[in-house]
Design a protein around this motif. Structure first.
Motif, PDB file in Angstrom:
ATOM      1  N   ILE A 280       0.848  -1.190   0.000  1.00  0.00           N
ATOM      2  CA  ILE A 280       0.000   0.000   0.000  1.00  0.00           C
ATOM      3  C   ILE A 280       0.884   1.241   0.000  1.00  0.00           C
ATOM      4  O   ILE A 280       1.985   1.229   0.564  1.00  0.00           O
ATOM      5  CB  ILE A 280      -0.933  -0.017   1.232  1.00  0.00           C
ATOM      6  CG1 ILE A 280      -2.018   1.051   1.135  1.00  0.00           C
ATOM      7  CG2 ILE A 280      -0.155   0.107   2.525  1.00  0.00           C
ATOM      8  CD1 ILE A 280      -3.104   0.893   2.178  1.00  0.00           C
ATOM      9  N   THR A 281       0.432   2.290  -0.661  1.00  0.00           N
ATOM     10  CA  THR A 281       1.216   3.525  -0.735  1.00  0.00           C
ATOM     11  C   THR A 281       1.281   4.206   0.632  1.00  0.00           C
ATOM     12  O   THR A 281       0.470   3.944   1.516  1.00  0.00           O
ATOM     13  CB  THR A 281       0.614   4.509  -1.747  1.00  0.00           C
ATOM     14  OG1 THR A 281      -0.732   4.819  -1.348  1.00  0.00           O
ATOM     15  CG2 THR A 281       0.615   3.925  -3.140  1.00  0.00           C
ATOM     16  N   ARG A 282       2.246   5.085   0.770  1.00  0.00           N
ATOM     17  CA  ARG A 282       2.390   5.834   2.016  1.00  0.00           C
ATOM     18  C   ARG A 282       2.582   7.304   1.683  1.00  0.00           C
ATOM     19  O   ARG A 282       3.534   7.682   0.990  1.00  0.00           O
ATOM     20  CB  ARG A 282       3.598   5.338   2.814  1.00  0.00           C
ATOM     21  CG  ARG A 282       3.884   6.119   4.096  1.00  0.00           C
ATOM     22  CD  ARG A 282       5.153   5.595   4.747  1.00  0.00           C
ATOM     23  NE  ARG A 282       5.459   6.300   6.000  1.00  0.00           N
ATOM     24  CZ  ARG A 282       6.140   7.445   6.060  1.00  0.00           C
ATOM     25  NH1 ARG A 282       6.570   8.016   4.932  1.00  0.00           N
ATOM     26  NH2 ARG A 282       6.405   8.013   7.217  1.00  0.00           N
ATOM     27  N   GLU A 283       1.640   8.134   2.144  1.00  0.00           N
ATOM     28  CA  GLU A 283       1.734   9.563   1.912  1.00  0.00           C
ATOM     29  C   GLU A 283       2.478  10.236   3.064  1.00  0.00           C
ATOM     30  O   GLU A 283       2.365   9.820   4.215  1.00  0.00           O
ATOM     31  CB  GLU A 283       0.341  10.176   1.781  1.00  0.00           C
ATOM     32  CG  GLU A 283      -0.426   9.731   0.540  1.00  0.00           C
ATOM     33  CD  GLU A 283       0.216  10.188  -0.754  1.00  0.00           C
ATOM     34  OE1 GLU A 283       0.797  11.297  -0.771  1.00  0.00           O
ATOM     35  OE2 GLU A 283       0.150   9.443  -1.740  1.00  0.00           O
ATOM     36  N   SER A 284       3.235  11.274   2.746  1.00  0.00           N
ATOM     37  CA  SER A 284       3.949  12.029   3.764  1.00  0.00           C
ATOM     38  C   SER A 284       3.930  13.500   3.385  1.00  0.00           C
ATOM     39  O   SER A 284       3.927  13.844   2.197  1.00  0.00           O
ATOM     40  CB  SER A 284       5.399  11.535   3.875  1.00  0.00           C
ATOM     41  OG  SER A 284       6.155  12.367   4.744  1.00  0.00           O
ATOM     42  N   GLU A 285       3.884  14.364   4.405  1.00  0.00           N
ATOM     43  CA  GLU A 285       3.951  15.794   4.129  1.00  0.00           C
ATOM     44  C   GLU A 285       5.279  16.142   3.470  1.00  0.00           C
ATOM     45  O   GLU A 285       5.368  17.082   2.684  1.00  0.00           O
ATOM     46  CB  GLU A 285       3.769  16.580   5.427  1.00  0.00           C
ATOM     47  CG  GLU A 285       2.350  16.473   5.994  1.00  0.00           C
ATOM     48  CD  GLU A 285       2.171  17.322   7.235  1.00  0.00           C
ATOM     49  OE1 GLU A 285       3.118  18.028   7.623  1.00  0.00           O
ATOM     50  OE2 GLU A 285       1.061  17.282   7.810  1.00  0.00           O
ATOM     51  N   ASP A 286       6.300  15.361   3.794  1.00  0.00           N
ATOM     52  CA  ASP A 286       7.595  15.496   3.122  1.00  0.00           C
ATOM     53  C   ASP A 286       7.547  14.609   1.881  1.00  0.00           C
ATOM     54  O   ASP A 286       7.631  13.384   1.979  1.00  0.00           O
ATOM     55  CB  ASP A 286       8.722  15.056   4.055  1.00  0.00           C
ATOM     56  CG  ASP A 286      10.102  15.200   3.418  1.00  0.00           C
ATOM     57  OD1 ASP A 286      10.173  15.470   2.201  1.00  0.00           O
ATOM     58  OD2 ASP A 286      11.105  15.024   4.135  1.00  0.00           O
ATOM     59  N   LYS A 287       7.353  15.220   0.714  1.00  0.00           N
ATOM     60  CA  LYS A 287       7.148  14.458  -0.517  1.00  0.00           C
ATOM     61  C   LYS A 287       8.282  13.479  -0.799  1.00  0.00           C
ATOM     62  O   LYS A 287       8.084  12.443  -1.434  1.00  0.00           O
ATOM     63  CB  LYS A 287       6.974  15.417  -1.699  1.00  0.00           C
ATOM     64  CG  LYS A 287       5.705  16.266  -1.639  1.00  0.00           C
ATOM     65  CD  LYS A 287       4.460  15.391  -1.605  1.00  0.00           C
ATOM     66  CE  LYS A 287       3.188  16.222  -1.553  1.00  0.00           C
ATOM     67  NZ  LYS A 287       1.983  15.375  -1.443  1.00  0.00           N
TER      68      LYS A 287
END
Length: 461
Positions: A280-287
């Motif tokens: 599964i993908t993982r989103e972060s505020e730090d692209k």
């Protein structure tokens, strides 16, 4: 024990004054948060996990506070008041029973006082329950987003998050929506349905012959795209197709935000009997720290998969998917589109996000070579789901493309009667798969007898 304590409260506790629930909630919440905030957060993270230890502990603290200060609310027993306070503080208010209930696919919060539920049957119902205020709605939604580590505030008023591996949530708050709305949210609940082939046939989604063809194509290495709009049944159909893959083949799945596929099989002793890697993908505020579908596709090639599953093609990962499909891997994916032919065009558009200067025709040649089969599914106005068309794109020796519609759903009657749509139709076979695709199936290991049976509309024994 909690039960004994609550029963004692109900028998011996008498309050001189019945209070308003909202006032009681604010008071108890302030107390519990000041004393046991870590415990409440733990409870939020374990909603519907099956672990009730934290829940029972917090409820004991709530019950003791109510008893100590002789607090009661008109119309609620002490047990009911404790349950309702806990639900508001460490769960998701009245939405909890809908989110973790059965037979519900989507919850749409149009505003704090306008909420509708979509059932798996396709029926939409506006429920009578609603939040106490715009602020109440925002606070509850913030608790939902806490599970995925997302913060909803004025600097981040649009959020995509998840509640669990199979529940996605998209949220908008002010200033993106009006202040008197509070919050707008869409909660998508994917209840993995273990449907059998007979279920699709009985519901009219497809015919036995169509299902046999699709499973044979996937089994023998033909990359396939299942297309359609939201709620068209793409994921359910894809899940069934993947369940027909032999257990000795390795499947590597890639999904964005939340997990909808559940392909692991176990025997009667709980031992895993197939080969599946779910990612599964993982989103972060730090692209730079985000893990995208494109990243996971690149990683998948290191895991020696027989099948790569891209949960949904949305962006430049479409180019990686077609590249993998043209280099010996079988790729199964879904995509939003409104017809079979438009699916290939949409793939071209998505691939161009990575290579904007490459000619459209070049990319179209690549995606049609990579994905020769497209299945288009649709939810009709009467909420019935149908495979509307199965189409093949054949690449001729001279490089020209020919599109062959293999099966279509023909609507023979479509009318509105007493406010309900009456839609009738039938699936019909339009053409056989091309000689080119037949040859490819044989090269990929399909026995001649099985191909012969498939071409006759059956399946070999």
């Amino acid at each position: 024990m909690l039960t004994s304590q609550n029963n004692t409260q109900n028998l011996f506790f008498k309050s001189d004054k019945k209070r308003n629930f909202t006032d009681v909630l604010n008071e108890v919440q302030a107390y519990i948060s000041s004393k046991y905030s870590a415990l409440v957060i733990d409870g939020i993270n374990k909603v519907n996990s099956g672990d009730d230890n934290v829940k029972q502990q917090v409820k004991r603290y709530i019950g003791k506070y109510l008893l100590d200060y002789k607090i009661a609310v008109d119309g609620l027993t002490q047990n009911e008041l404790i349950d309702k306070l806990y639900t508001e503080m460490a769960e998701f208010s009245f939405l909890t029973k809908y989110i973790f209930g059965t037979g519900i696919e989507e919850i749409n919060i149009n505003s704090w006082d306008d909420i509708e539920v979509q059932y798996s049957s396709g029926v939409n119902v506006k429920i009578d329950e609603h939040f106490e205020s715009p602020d109440h709605a925002i606070n509850v939604v913030r608790r939902m987003l806490h599970v995925s580590g997302m913060v909803l505030d004025n600097t981040s008023p649009a959020i995509l998050g998840h509640l669990s591996k199979n529940i996605r949530i998209a949220v908008l708050k002010t200033p993106l929506v009006d202040e008197d709305v509070g919050v707008a949210a869409s909660i998508r609940i994917v209840n993995a349905q273990k449907l059998q082939k007979e279920d699709f046939i009985k519901s009219g989604t497809a015919t036995d012959e169509m299902m046999d063809l699709l499973s044979a194509l996937v089994r023998y290495g033909v990359s396939t795209t299942v297309a359609g709009a939201t709620s068209s049944g793409k994921t359910t159909l894809t899940g069934w197709l993947l369940s027909t893959i032999p257990d000795d083949k390795r499947i590597y799945t890639i999904e964005s935000g939340s997990r909808e596929l559940d392909l692991v099989k176990r025997d009667e002793n709980g031992k895993v009997i197939n080969k599946v890697i779910h990612t599964i993908t993982r989103e972060s505020e730090d692209k730079s720290k985000s893990i995208t579908q494109d990243d996971l596709l690149d990683m998948s090639l290191r895991f020696n998969p027989n099948y790569i599953v891209v949960g949904e093609m949305r962006s430049s990962e479409a180019d990686s998917a077609q590249e993998a499909a043209r280099t010996g891997h079988t790729v199964i994916t879904t995509i939003h589109s409104n017809s079979c032919e438009s699916t290939w065009r949409r793939m071209t558009t998505l691939c161009k996000r990575k290579y904007p200067n490459v000619d459209d025709n070049v990319i179209t040649n690549l995606v049609t070579e990579a994905f020769p089969i497209v299945v288009y599914a649709k939810q009709l106005e009467n909420k019935q789901r149908r495979i509307m068309e199965i189409m093949e794109c054949e690449i001729k020796p001279d490089g020209k493309r020919e599109y062959h519609s293999l099966y279509q759903y023909r609507i023979t009657e479509n009318r509105l009667e007493n406010g309900e749509f009456i839609i009738k139709g039938a699936h019909e076979k339009v053409a056989d798969i091309s000689k080119t695709l037949q040859r490819r199936l044989l090269e990929n290991g399909m026995p001649q007898s099985e191909l012969n049976a498939l071409m006759k509309g059956g399946k070999s024994a």
